[in-house]
Design a protein around this motif. Structure first.
Motif, PDB file in Angstrom:
ATOM      1  N   ARG A 118       0.971  -1.220  -0.283  1.00  0.00           N
ATOM      2  CA  ARG A 118       0.048  -0.236  -0.495  1.00  0.00           C
ATOM      3  C   ARG A 118       0.698   1.479  -0.140  1.00  0.00           C
ATOM      4  O   ARG A 118       0.403   2.186   0.296  1.00  0.00           O
ATOM      5  CB  ARG A 118      -0.834  -0.262   1.544  1.00  0.00           C
ATOM      6  CG  ARG A 118      -2.244  -1.309   1.453  1.00  0.00           C
ATOM      7  CD  ARG A 118      -2.858  -0.690   2.886  1.00  0.00           C
ATOM      8  NE  ARG A 118      -3.781  -2.143   2.180  1.00  0.00           N
ATOM      9  CZ  ARG A 118      -3.039  -3.424   2.946  1.00  0.00           C
ATOM     10  NH1 ARG A 118      -2.268  -3.749   3.261  1.00  0.00           N
ATOM     11  NH2 ARG A 118      -4.347  -4.381   2.962  1.00  0.00           N
ATOM     12  N   VAL A 119       1.988   1.413  -0.681  1.00  0.00           N
ATOM     13  CA  VAL A 119       2.764   2.178  -0.426  1.00  0.00           C
ATOM     14  C   VAL A 119       3.190   2.373  -1.868  1.00  0.00           C
ATOM     15  O   VAL A 119       4.079   1.628  -2.387  1.00  0.00           O
ATOM     16  CB  VAL A 119       4.374   2.292   1.165  1.00  0.00           C
ATOM     17  CG1 VAL A 119       5.425   3.316   0.521  1.00  0.00           C
ATOM     18  CG2 VAL A 119       3.757   1.950   2.162  1.00  0.00           C
ATOM     19  N   THR A 120       3.269   3.839  -1.710  1.00  0.00           N
ATOM     20  CA  THR A 120       4.219   4.421  -3.116  1.00  0.00           C
ATOM     21  C   THR A 120       5.233   5.743  -3.653  1.00  0.00           C
ATOM     22  O   THR A 120       6.055   5.718  -4.235  1.00  0.00           O
ATOM     23  CB  THR A 120       2.837   4.891  -4.185  1.00  0.00           C
ATOM     24  OG1 THR A 120       2.179   5.813  -2.953  1.00  0.00           O
ATOM     25  CG2 THR A 120       1.164   4.733  -4.186  1.00  0.00           C
ATOM     26  N   GLN A 121       5.997   5.741  -1.947  1.00  0.00           N
ATOM     27  CA  GLN A 121       7.048   6.573  -1.939  1.00  0.00           C
ATOM     28  C   GLN A 121       7.547   6.551  -0.749  1.00  0.00           C
ATOM     29  O   GLN A 121       6.259   6.283   0.475  1.00  0.00           O
ATOM     30  CB  GLN A 121       6.095   7.742  -2.162  1.00  0.00           C
ATOM     31  CG  GLN A 121       7.442   8.493  -2.223  1.00  0.00           C
ATOM     32  CD  GLN A 121       6.717  10.289  -2.588  1.00  0.00           C
ATOM     33  OE1 GLN A 121       5.951  10.689  -3.169  1.00  0.00           O
ATOM     34  NE2 GLN A 121       7.724  11.157  -2.614  1.00  0.00           N
ATOM     35  N   LEU A 122       8.551   5.637   0.163  1.00  0.00           N
ATOM     36  CA  LEU A 122       9.262   5.749   0.903  1.00  0.00           C
ATOM     37  C   LEU A 122       9.510   7.231   1.533  1.00  0.00           C
ATOM     38  O   LEU A 122       9.631   8.263   0.725  1.00  0.00           O
ATOM     39  CB  LEU A 122      10.286   4.888   1.333  1.00  0.00           C
ATOM     40  CG  LEU A 122      10.130   3.581   0.885  1.00  0.00           C
ATOM     41  CD1 LEU A 122      11.485   2.986   0.767  1.00  0.00           C
ATOM     42  CD2 LEU A 122       9.351   3.280   1.796  1.00  0.00           C
ATOM     43  N   SER A 123       9.329   7.100   2.888  1.00  0.00           N
ATOM     44  CA  SER A 123       9.651   8.566   3.357  1.00  0.00           C
ATOM     45  C   SER A 123      10.675   8.768   3.829  1.00  0.00           C
ATOM     46  O   SER A 123      11.765   7.355   3.854  1.00  0.00           O
ATOM     47  CB  SER A 123       8.906   8.683   4.803  1.00  0.00           C
ATOM     48  OG  SER A 123       9.151   8.020   5.464  1.00  0.00           O
ATOM     49  N   GLN A 124      11.916   9.394   4.432  1.00  0.00           N
ATOM     50  CA  GLN A 124      13.118   9.370   4.729  1.00  0.00           C
ATOM     51  C   GLN A 124      13.034   9.053   6.216  1.00  0.00           C
ATOM     52  O   GLN A 124      14.396   7.668   6.099  1.00  0.00           O
ATOM     53  CB  GLN A 124      13.648  11.104   5.247  1.00  0.00           C
ATOM     54  CG  GLN A 124      15.052  11.240   5.485  1.00  0.00           C
ATOM     55  CD  GLN A 124      15.785  10.620   4.028  1.00  0.00           C
ATOM     56  OE1 GLN A 124      15.219  11.249   2.456  1.00  0.00           O
ATOM     57  NE2 GLN A 124      17.286   9.977   4.264  1.00  0.00           N
ATOM     58  N   ALA A 125      12.042   8.596   6.954  1.00  0.00           N
ATOM     59  CA  ALA A 125      12.598   8.164   7.850  1.00  0.00           C
ATOM     60  C   ALA A 125      12.215   6.199   7.390  1.00  0.00           C
ATOM     61  O   ALA A 125      12.967   5.479   8.329  1.00  0.00           O
ATOM     62  CB  ALA A 125      11.298   8.611   8.345  1.00  0.00           C
ATOM     63  N   SER A 126      11.652   6.357   6.840  1.00  0.00           N
ATOM     64  CA  SER A 126      11.380   4.216   5.865  1.00  0.00           C
ATOM     65  C   SER A 126      12.948   4.165   5.857  1.00  0.00           C
ATOM     66  O   SER A 126      13.278   3.640   6.058  1.00  0.00           O
ATOM     67  CB  SER A 126      10.379   4.126   5.032  1.00  0.00           C
ATOM     68  OG  SER A 126       9.431   4.663   6.299  1.00  0.00           O
ATOM     69  N   LEU A 127      13.530   5.544   5.123  1.00  0.00           N
ATOM     70  CA  LEU A 127      14.511   4.745   4.327  1.00  0.00           C
ATOM     71  C   LEU A 127      15.708   4.528   4.929  1.00  0.00           C
ATOM     72  O   LEU A 127      16.532   3.723   5.168  1.00  0.00           O
ATOM     73  CB  LEU A 127      15.320   5.456   3.418  1.00  0.00           C
ATOM     74  CG  LEU A 127      14.217   5.623   1.863  1.00  0.00           C
ATOM     75  CD1 LEU A 127      14.741   7.064   0.650  1.00  0.00           C
ATOM     76  CD2 LEU A 127      14.719   4.201   1.417  1.00  0.00           C
ATOM     77  N   SER A 128      15.872   5.626   6.823  1.00  0.00           N
ATOM     78  CA  SER A 128      16.914   5.688   7.230  1.00  0.00           C
ATOM     79  C   SER A 128      16.787   4.207   8.329  1.00  0.00           C
ATOM     80  O   SER A 128      17.111   3.798   8.235  1.00  0.00           O
ATOM     81  CB  SER A 128      16.733   6.868   8.290  1.00  0.00           C
ATOM     82  OG  SER A 128      17.463   7.433   7.407  1.00  0.00           O
ATOM     83  N   LEU A 129      15.315   4.006   8.273  1.00  0.00           N
ATOM     84  CA  LEU A 129      15.010   2.761   8.984  1.00  0.00           C
ATOM     85  C   LEU A 129      15.052   1.285   7.791  1.00  0.00           C
ATOM     86  O   LEU A 129      16.286   0.775   8.926  1.00  0.00           O
ATOM     87  CB  LEU A 129      13.594   2.245   8.603  1.00  0.00           C
ATOM     88  CG  LEU A 129      12.939   1.022  10.361  1.00  0.00           C
ATOM     89  CD1 LEU A 129      13.798   1.121  11.658  1.00  0.00           C
ATOM     90  CD2 LEU A 129      12.063   0.974  10.271  1.00  0.00           C
TER      91      LEU A 129
END
Length: 527
Positions: A118-129
């Motif tokens: 259900r995600v179309t774009q990753l946030s910076q927080a998700s990328l950091s995680l």
């Protein structure tokens, strides 16, 4: 199939894989590794991801991008607004695909891929995680790999140590075994090494309730130095070397002991020493017999001459008796005339002088024979060891040794150069034996021996004896003369006797010269 390290380590990625998946709220995911055929093989899957063991072209999708770049890769899936790509490699149609490369040393490229439905774009927080998760996985996997290597190295070392023919044991202050190898365990009743851990070494090795008074481990702890000793453990002679181990501040930690079975070596050494001693004894006996034969020969020769003189005296006595017992005057006159002729023929004064000389020579020969026999007693170390010290001169001790040394030389000249020395308090027999062994060593370690000189002098209040061997030509020293093991054994025995008598000694060898032995003994009290 993926290689063994990837399969094994892939299973270890499951816990962090699961944690990251939950944090991202993924629908499915895989852990894959490139196999020998160059395709990505699923070694773990969850959700709607391909089954474990499935393979697909890895280089066309997000997994290939992550593996090639070595960084976290993410890609929007499907053909909706903003474009995107189909996740054909994993069967994912829409959402977001994220791939995390895992750097496993020595293994084929490995990747963790997640499907965010259900995600179309990753946030910076998700990328950091995800990045932190990747770093955690790298650290976890490579740490585990390092631990495996350490464990393998420990096993290799333990195997190697267990196959060594010497015993190795680590002991604490309480004499308890902390670690040991198989050889030590086999000498301690045949138990396995693990069964000995925690037991006291003297219990398992000697069957004793307390340590031996000369225990190397005890001595090494008390003296803070390496100690070596020999112990008989029920038919097995062990040479034990104890090395105390300390920390950087010098505080005692534990003792490392090395045990070597020297039973066979000692038996061979004893047999060799016995054999060489028998050969030396045979040689000495032959030389002694020759030395005794010289005075014995002229004793026997003089006995013949003396016997002839006695026969003449007997003739004279018979003539005297006939003269004295004659009752007829005419017969008496005739006997008297014959007696005078016989006295003139025998020459009594000359015979008396010859007889005195013959007896003196026989006494000297007998004295020399008795002295040689007496010197042989010097070779009895035990009898010499119990004799008390006496006030004597070093020159007298040297003279006793010289008598025996004469029988051991083969044409070498023996000189004496005695100075003025003070009396010393030593065991003359023991010292004489020591000097004989030392001379034997000096003579046999010098090529072309020509002369042995005994000198005495006073130095710093001590009486000094110097024994120097001179050689013809270069006079080079023999490094390994015949019977060298026995020579060194006897030399060490001699050194022990000198030490017991409070003497100091030195053996030197100068290039181009024969060896020189110097002995220094303190003057006797009141000298």
């Amino acid at each position: 199939m993926a290689d063994a390290p990837s399969l094994r380590l892939g299973t270890q990625l499951v816990p962090p894989f699961t944690l990251i998946a939950k944090a991202l709220g993924t629908a499915s995911g895989i852990i894959g590794a490139i196999n020998a055929d160059g395709v990505l093989e699923v070694i773990h899957s969850s959700g709607k991801a391909p089954e474990t063991g499935a393979t697909f072209e890895w280089h066309a999708g997000v997994c290939g991008e992550a593996l090639e770049s070595g960084k976290v890769a993410h890609r929007r899936l499907g053909g909706g607004r903003g474009g995107g790509h189909k996740g054909a490699e994993c069967g994912w149609e829409s959402g977001m695909a994220v791939a995390v490369p895992v750097k496993i040393e020595g293994a084929t490229p490995t990747v963790m891929a997640f499907h965010l439905a259900r995600v179309t774009q990753l946030s910076q927080a998700s990328l950091s995680l995800i990045t932190m998760g990747a770093e955690l996985c790298d650290s976890l996997v490579n740490s585990r790999l390092l631990m495996d290597k350490i464990a393998a190295s420990q096993r290799e070392w333990q195997t190697m140590i267990d196959h060594l023919p010497i015993g190795i044991v680590l002991l604490d202050r309480e004499f308890r075994v902390k670690r040991c190898n198989q050889a030590f365990a086999s000498w301690s009743g045949g138990a396995a090494p693990k069964a000995i851990i925690g037991k006291r070494c003297h219990e398992v090795l000697h069957g004793a309730e307390s340590p031996h008074p000369s225990c190397p481990h005890l001595a090494s702890m008390l003296n803070a130095r390496q100690v070596t000793g020999e112990f008989d453990t029920g038919g097995r002679l062990l040479e034990i070397t104890a090395i105390p181990m300390t920390d950087e501040h010098g505080a005692y930690l534990y003792t490392m002991e090395f045990l070597v079975d020297i039973t066979e070596r000692r038996t061979m050494q004893k047999n060799l020493v016995t054999s060489e001693r028998m050969a030396a004894l045979a040689q000495l006996s032959a030389k002694t017999a020759h030395e005794i034969n010289n005075p014995l020969a002229f004793v026997q020769s003089n006995l013949g001459a003396l016997e002839s003189n006695i026969d003449e005296v007997k003739r004279l006595l018979v003539a005297v008796e006939l003269t004295l017992t004659s009752r007829d005057h005419g017969e008496w006159e005739r006997q008297k005339t014959d007696l005078k002729k016989l006295v003139a023929e025998i020459d009594l004064p000359k015979m008396a002088g010859e007889s005195d000389q013959l007896l003196a020579e026989m006494k000297e020969g007998s004295r020399r024979i008795a002295n040689i026999v007496k010197q042989l007693d010097m070779f009895n170390v035990k009898s010499a060891a119990v004799r008390p010290a006496k006030r004597t001169q070093l020159e007298a001790v040297a003279d006793r040794a010289i008598e025996m040394v004469r029988t051991m030389t083969e044409g070498a000249r023996i000189d004496t150069d005695y100075g003025v020395t003070a009396p010393v308090l030593v065991d003359p027999s023991g010292m004489g034996h020591a000097l004989i062994e030392i001379c034997d060593y000096l003579m046999k370690t010098t090529n072309d021996l020509d002369r042995i000189t005994f000198r005495t002098r006073t130095e710093h209040g001590n009486s000094v004896l110097e024994i120097r061997c001179a050689a013809t030509g270069a006079g080079t020293a023999l490094l390994q003369p015949e019977g060298s093991e026995t020579l060194l054994h006897n030399l060490h025995l001699a050194y022990g006797i000198l030490q017991e008598n409070g003497c100091r000694y030195d053996l030197s060898k100068s290039p181009g010269e024969g060896p020189t032995f110097t002995l220094s003994a303190p003057a006797a009290p009141g000298a």
